[in-house]
Design a protein around this motif. Structure first.
Motif, PDB file in Angstrom:
ATOM      1  N   ILE A 210       0.843  -1.201   0.000  1.00 38.75           N
ATOM      2  CA  ILE A 210       0.000   0.000   0.000  1.00 38.75           C
ATOM      3  C   ILE A 210       0.876   1.247   0.000  1.00 38.75           C
ATOM      4  O   ILE A 210       0.643   2.191  -0.760  1.00 38.75           O
ATOM      5  N   ALA A 211       1.891   1.263   0.851  1.00 38.94           N
ATOM      6  CA  ALA A 211       2.805   2.406   0.914  1.00 38.94           C
ATOM      7  C   ALA A 211       3.613   2.539  -0.378  1.00 38.94           C
ATOM      8  O   ALA A 211       3.891   3.649  -0.837  1.00 38.94           O
ATOM      9  N   GLN A 212       3.973   1.411  -0.972  1.00 40.29           N
ATOM     10  CA  GLN A 212       4.748   1.423  -2.215  1.00 40.29           C
ATOM     11  C   GLN A 212       3.933   2.000  -3.367  1.00 40.29           C
ATOM     12  O   GLN A 212       4.432   2.821  -4.152  1.00 40.29           O
ATOM     13  N   ALA A 213       2.680   1.585  -3.474  1.00 37.94           N
ATOM     14  CA  ALA A 213       1.809   2.125  -4.526  1.00 37.94           C
ATOM     15  C   ALA A 213       1.598   3.617  -4.333  1.00 37.94           C
ATOM     16  O   ALA A 213       1.580   4.388  -5.300  1.00 37.94           O
ATOM     17  N   ASN A 214       1.469   4.029  -3.077  1.00 35.33           N
ATOM     18  CA  ASN A 214       1.294   5.456  -2.787  1.00 35.33           C
ATOM     19  C   ASN A 214       2.541   6.246  -3.152  1.00 35.33           C
ATOM     20  O   ASN A 214       2.462   7.373  -3.665  1.00 35.33           O
ATOM     21  N   TYR A 215       3.711   5.666  -2.905  1.00 36.42           N
ATOM     22  CA  TYR A 215       4.978   6.324  -3.259  1.00 36.42           C
ATOM     23  C   TYR A 215       5.064   6.577  -4.755  1.00 36.42           C
ATOM     24  O   TYR A 215       5.444   7.666  -5.202  1.00 36.42           O
ATOM     25  N   LYS A 216       4.692   5.591  -5.555  1.00 35.69           N
ATOM     26  CA  LYS A 216       4.733   5.745  -7.006  1.00 35.69           C
ATOM     27  C   LYS A 216       3.800   6.860  -7.468  1.00 35.69           C
ATOM     28  O   LYS A 216       4.058   7.527  -8.470  1.00 35.69           O
ATOM     29  N   LEU A 320      10.064  18.039  -0.518  1.00 44.94           N
ATOM     30  CA  LEU A 320       9.925  16.676  -0.005  1.00 44.94           C
ATOM     31  C   LEU A 320      10.080  15.626  -1.091  1.00 44.94           C
ATOM     32  O   LEU A 320      10.841  14.667  -0.948  1.00 44.94           O
ATOM     33  N   THR A 321       9.388  15.795  -2.209  1.00 48.13           N
ATOM     34  CA  THR A 321       9.419  14.771  -3.259  1.00 48.13           C
ATOM     35  C   THR A 321      10.572  14.974  -4.233  1.00 48.13           C
ATOM     36  O   THR A 321      10.687  14.227  -5.200  1.00 48.13           O
ATOM     37  N   ALA A 322      11.413  15.974  -3.969  1.00 49.57           N
ATOM     38  CA  ALA A 322      12.576  16.184  -4.830  1.00 49.57           C
ATOM     39  C   ALA A 322      13.740  15.275  -4.426  1.00 49.57           C
ATOM     40  O   ALA A 322      14.742  15.202  -5.122  1.00 49.57           O
ATOM     41  N   THR A 323      13.592  14.583  -3.306  1.00 52.35           N
ATOM     42  CA  THR A 323      14.649  13.681  -2.846  1.00 52.35           C
ATOM     43  C   THR A 323      14.080  12.281  -2.639  1.00 52.35           C
ATOM     44  O   THR A 323      12.916  12.119  -2.261  1.00 52.35           O
ATOM     45  N   ASN A 324      14.899  11.263  -2.896  1.00 59.23           N
ATOM     46  CA  ASN A 324      14.491   9.882  -2.616  1.00 59.23           C
ATOM     47  C   ASN A 324      15.322   9.292  -1.470  1.00 59.23           C
ATOM     48  O   ASN A 324      15.504   8.095  -1.368  1.00 59.23           O
ATOM     49  N   ASN A 325      15.812  10.181  -0.612  1.00 57.92           N
ATOM     50  CA  ASN A 325      16.578   9.791   0.576  1.00 57.92           C
ATOM     51  C   ASN A 325      15.657   9.908   1.787  1.00 57.92           C
ATOM     52  O   ASN A 325      15.157  10.987   2.085  1.00 57.92           O
ATOM     53  N   TYR A 326      15.413   8.795   2.467  1.00 60.16           N
ATOM     54  CA  TYR A 326      14.419   8.834   3.537  1.00 60.16           C
ATOM     55  C   TYR A 326      14.823   9.737   4.694  1.00 60.16           C
ATOM     56  O   TYR A 326      13.976  10.380   5.325  1.00 60.16           O
ATOM     57  N   LYS A 327      16.116   9.851   4.991  1.00 57.20           N
ATOM     58  CA  LYS A 327      16.552  10.736   6.070  1.00 57.20           C
ATOM     59  C   LYS A 327      16.268  12.198   5.719  1.00 57.20           C
ATOM     60  O   LYS A 327      15.866  12.992   6.585  1.00 57.20           O
ATOM     61  N   GLU A 328      16.443  12.546   4.443  1.00 57.45           N
ATOM     62  CA  GLU A 328      16.163  13.913   4.018  1.00 57.45           C
ATOM     63  C   GLU A 328      14.661  14.201   4.059  1.00 57.45           C
ATOM     64  O   GLU A 328      14.237  15.277   4.491  1.00 57.45           O
ATOM     65  N   ALA A 350      15.393   4.821  12.935  1.00 61.09           N
ATOM     66  CA  ALA A 350      15.690   3.539  13.583  1.00 61.09           C
ATOM     67  C   ALA A 350      14.720   2.457  13.116  1.00 61.09           C
ATOM     68  O   ALA A 350      15.125   1.304  12.875  1.00 61.09           O
ATOM     69  N   LEU A 351      13.448   2.810  12.961  1.00 64.37           N
ATOM     70  CA  LEU A 351      12.467   1.838  12.485  1.00 64.37           C
ATOM     71  C   LEU A 351      12.763   1.393  11.056  1.00 64.37           C
ATOM     72  O   LEU A 351      12.694   0.204  10.734  1.00 64.37           O
ATOM     73  N   ILE A 352      13.087   2.354  10.199  1.00 61.27           N
ATOM     74  CA  ILE A 352      13.384   2.036   8.798  1.00 61.27           C
ATOM     75  C   ILE A 352      14.575   1.093   8.704  1.00 61.27           C
ATOM     76  O   ILE A 352      14.556   0.100   7.955  1.00 61.27           O
ATOM     77  N   GLU A 353      15.607   1.374   9.483  1.00 61.90           N
ATOM     78  CA  GLU A 353      16.834   0.580   9.405  1.00 61.90           C
ATOM     79  C   GLU A 353      16.679  -0.784  10.087  1.00 61.90           C
ATOM     80  O   GLU A 353      17.209  -1.787   9.610  1.00 61.90           O
ATOM     81  N   LYS A 354      15.935  -0.839  11.173  1.00 63.02           N
ATOM     82  CA  LYS A 354      15.756  -2.110  11.885  1.00 63.02           C
ATOM     83  C   LYS A 354      14.961  -3.108  11.050  1.00 63.02           C
ATOM     84  O   LYS A 354      15.305  -4.301  11.004  1.00 63.02           O
ATOM     85  N   TYR A 355      13.922  -2.634  10.378  1.00 61.36           N
ATOM     86  CA  TYR A 355      13.039  -3.537   9.639  1.00 61.36           C
ATOM     87  C   TYR A 355      13.264  -3.499   8.119  1.00 61.36           C
ATOM     88  O   TYR A 355      12.527  -4.147   7.380  1.00 61.36           O
ATOM     89  N   GLY A 356      14.260  -2.754   7.679  1.00 59.34           N
ATOM     90  CA  GLY A 356      14.567  -2.709   6.251  1.00 59.34           C
ATOM     91  C   GLY A 356      13.403  -2.167   5.418  1.00 59.34           C
ATOM     92  O   GLY A 356      13.140  -2.651   4.313  1.00 59.34           O
ATOM     93  N   LEU A 357      12.729  -1.159   5.933  1.00 53.20           N
ATOM     94  CA  LEU A 357      11.532  -0.648   5.253  1.00 53.20           C
ATOM     95  C   LEU A 357      11.837   0.019   3.918  1.00 53.20           C
ATOM     96  O   LEU A 357      10.962   0.130   3.066  1.00 53.20           O
ATOM     97  N   ASN A 358      13.088   0.431   3.745  1.00 50.57           N
ATOM     98  CA  ASN A 358      13.445   1.108   2.483  1.00 50.57           C
ATOM     99  C   ASN A 358      13.448   0.136   1.299  1.00 50.57           C
ATOM    100  O   ASN A 358      13.600   0.556   0.156  1.00 50.57           O
ATOM    101  N   ARG A 359      13.271  -1.155   1.538  1.00 51.70           N
ATOM    102  CA  ARG A 359      13.162  -2.089   0.423  1.00 51.70           C
ATOM    103  C   ARG A 359      11.906  -1.808  -0.408  1.00 51.70           C
ATOM    104  O   ARG A 359      11.834  -2.168  -1.590  1.00 51.70           O
ATOM    105  N   PHE A 360      10.922  -1.157   0.206  1.00 50.85           N
ATOM    106  CA  PHE A 360       9.702  -0.805  -0.518  1.00 50.85           C
ATOM    107  C   PHE A 360       9.861   0.479  -1.324  1.00 50.85           C
ATOM    108  O   PHE A 360       8.931   0.878  -2.023  1.00 50.85           O
ATOM    109  N   ASP A 361      11.024   1.112  -1.245  1.00 54.69           N
ATOM    110  CA  ASP A 361      11.273   2.336  -2.011  1.00 54.69           C
ATOM    111  C   ASP A 361      11.772   2.030  -3.412  1.00 54.69           C
ATOM    112  O   ASP A 361      12.014   2.945  -4.201  1.00 54.69           O
ATOM    113  N   TYR A 362      11.915   0.752  -3.729  1.00 51.07           N
ATOM    114  CA  TYR A 362      12.486   0.378  -5.034  1.00 51.07           C
ATOM    115  C   TYR A 362      11.485  -0.451  -5.813  1.00 51.07           C
ATOM    116  O   TYR A 362      10.685  -1.168  -5.235  1.00 51.07           O
TER     117      TYR A 362
END
Length: 362
Positions: A210-216, A320-328, A350-362
């Motif tokens: 759901i979050a991935q589709a919203n990101y696109k 906000l949407t000019a960057t694809n870096n989650y920390k930014e 910490a949540l993103i890194e612990k659970y690898g949530l950035n895998r949904f950014d690709y």
């Protein structure tokens, strides 16, 4: 969430860009657009338009992103090189009429409405004038026109900075004497009740797509959406989530309360006691929060807010949407005043890194 930090009132544009002479993704610095009596310099990317897999925009007149909507030059993309629509434009009344295969769509410069075969519909962004290197061109909102107006299939690729328009296939039945009656589409969607007994892994597996589709669609990173949902809603188990399908602590009254694309009905709410931080002190307050019919609408409203909320003449979360870096993205959200907690960014990171949530950014 609470907005406590003010941003200076200045015109902040949607995206940084590269000069078109040095990059194929940027729009020339000589591009401007006009809303009402004000003229703005466009500081963003160009967007290609494809119709039935064929590129239909020209190099000098391309798609541009304004107020969260990709605007396209109607003559280049719809009349001359696209589906070959017929058109009539009345300069005095500022009315544009586009016709194709028996469907007639009327648009009005500066007005957030269209008429489809006489039926009025609201749209989020009005047609407006853009000057591409000094040449004035009327542009129209691509998604609203094709989906709401002509019923074409519309797809947006953030990675390719392109929109793909496809004419839907039609079938005919010579034996039919009258059309079948329309059946209202059923209301569907995930509710937070499903999260009540889920493990963390199950929550991520359910919310990730759901979050991935919203990101696109919006450019708000899936990892950011997921981390905020986890933190704000306690993995979807909070009282607010369970009662209102609200995963992000979205209150009924927010700064920039009339942003474009909101999926909230403007009336439904739940009253919840919530803890917040002010000046380093933790306090409990009672507040009204938005209630949604589904989790998907909570996600959509949250992203629409981040992309379109204003602070005076400026976007509250500009860039906000000019960057694809989650920390930014998280830093921009925090600086815009989304949350009062001084550790908000570090908790989400910490949540993103612990659970690898950035895998949904690709």
């Amino acid at each position: 969430m609470q907005h406590v930090k003010k941003v200076k009132k200045s015109v902040i544009f949607l995206m940084t860009f590269a000069m078109i002479t040095g990059s194929s993704t940027g729009v020339s610095a000589y591009t401007t657009y006009q809303k009402g009596s004000r003229t703005y310099s466009y500081d963003g990317y160009s967007y290609s338009v494809y119709y039935n897999s064929r590129k239909v925009n020209t190099k000098k007149k391309t798609g541009v992103l304004i107020d969260g909507s990709i605007m396209i030059p109607y003559k280049a993309c719809l009349v001359n090189r696209g589906p070959g629509m017929t058109y009539k434009f009345n300069k005095s009344s500022k009315k544009l009429v586009l016709s194709y295969n028996g469907t007639k769509v009327k648009l009005f410069v500066g007005k957030k409405r269209i008429k489809v075969n006489g039926v009025k519909k609201k749209i989020s962004v009005a047609p407006l004038y853009v000057k591409f290197e000094g040449k004035k061109t009327l542009v129209v909102p691509a998604r609203a026109l094709f989906e709401e107006g002509f019923g074409f299939d519309y797809e947006y690729s953030r990675q390719n900075r392109a929109v793909y328009i496809t004419e839907p296939e039609t079938t005919t039945n010579s034996a039919a004497t009258e059309p079948e009656p329309e059946v209202p589409a059923p209301t569907t969607g995930l509710t937070a009740a499903a999260f009540a007994n889920m493990t963390t892994d199950q929550f991520i597996a359910t919310m990730g797509p759901i979050a991935q589709a919203n990101y696109k669609e919006t450019g708000v990173l899936a990892s950011v959406t997921l981390a905020q949902a986890i933190l704000e809603s306690g993995w979807g188990k909070s009282e607010l989530a369970q009662k209102g399908n609200n995963l992000f602590g979205m209150k009924t009254n927010l700064s920039g309360n009339t942003w474009l694309g909101s999926s909230w009905d403007g009336a439904s709410f739940v009253t919840i006691n919530t803890g917040e931080e002010y000046g380093g002190k933790h306090v409990t307050i009672t507040a009204n929060f938005r209630k949604y019919p589904s989790v998907e609408q909570s996600v959509a409203d949250h992203s629409a807010y981040l992309v379109n909320a204003m602070n005076g003449a400026s976007h509250r979360y500009a860039g906000l949407t000019a960057t694809n870096n989650y920390k930014e993205q998280l830093t921009i959200i925090k600086k815009g005043g989304y949350a009062t907690s001084s550790t908000y960014v570090s908790q989400l990171t910490a949540l993103i890194e612990k659970y690898g949530l950035n895998r949904f950014d690709y």
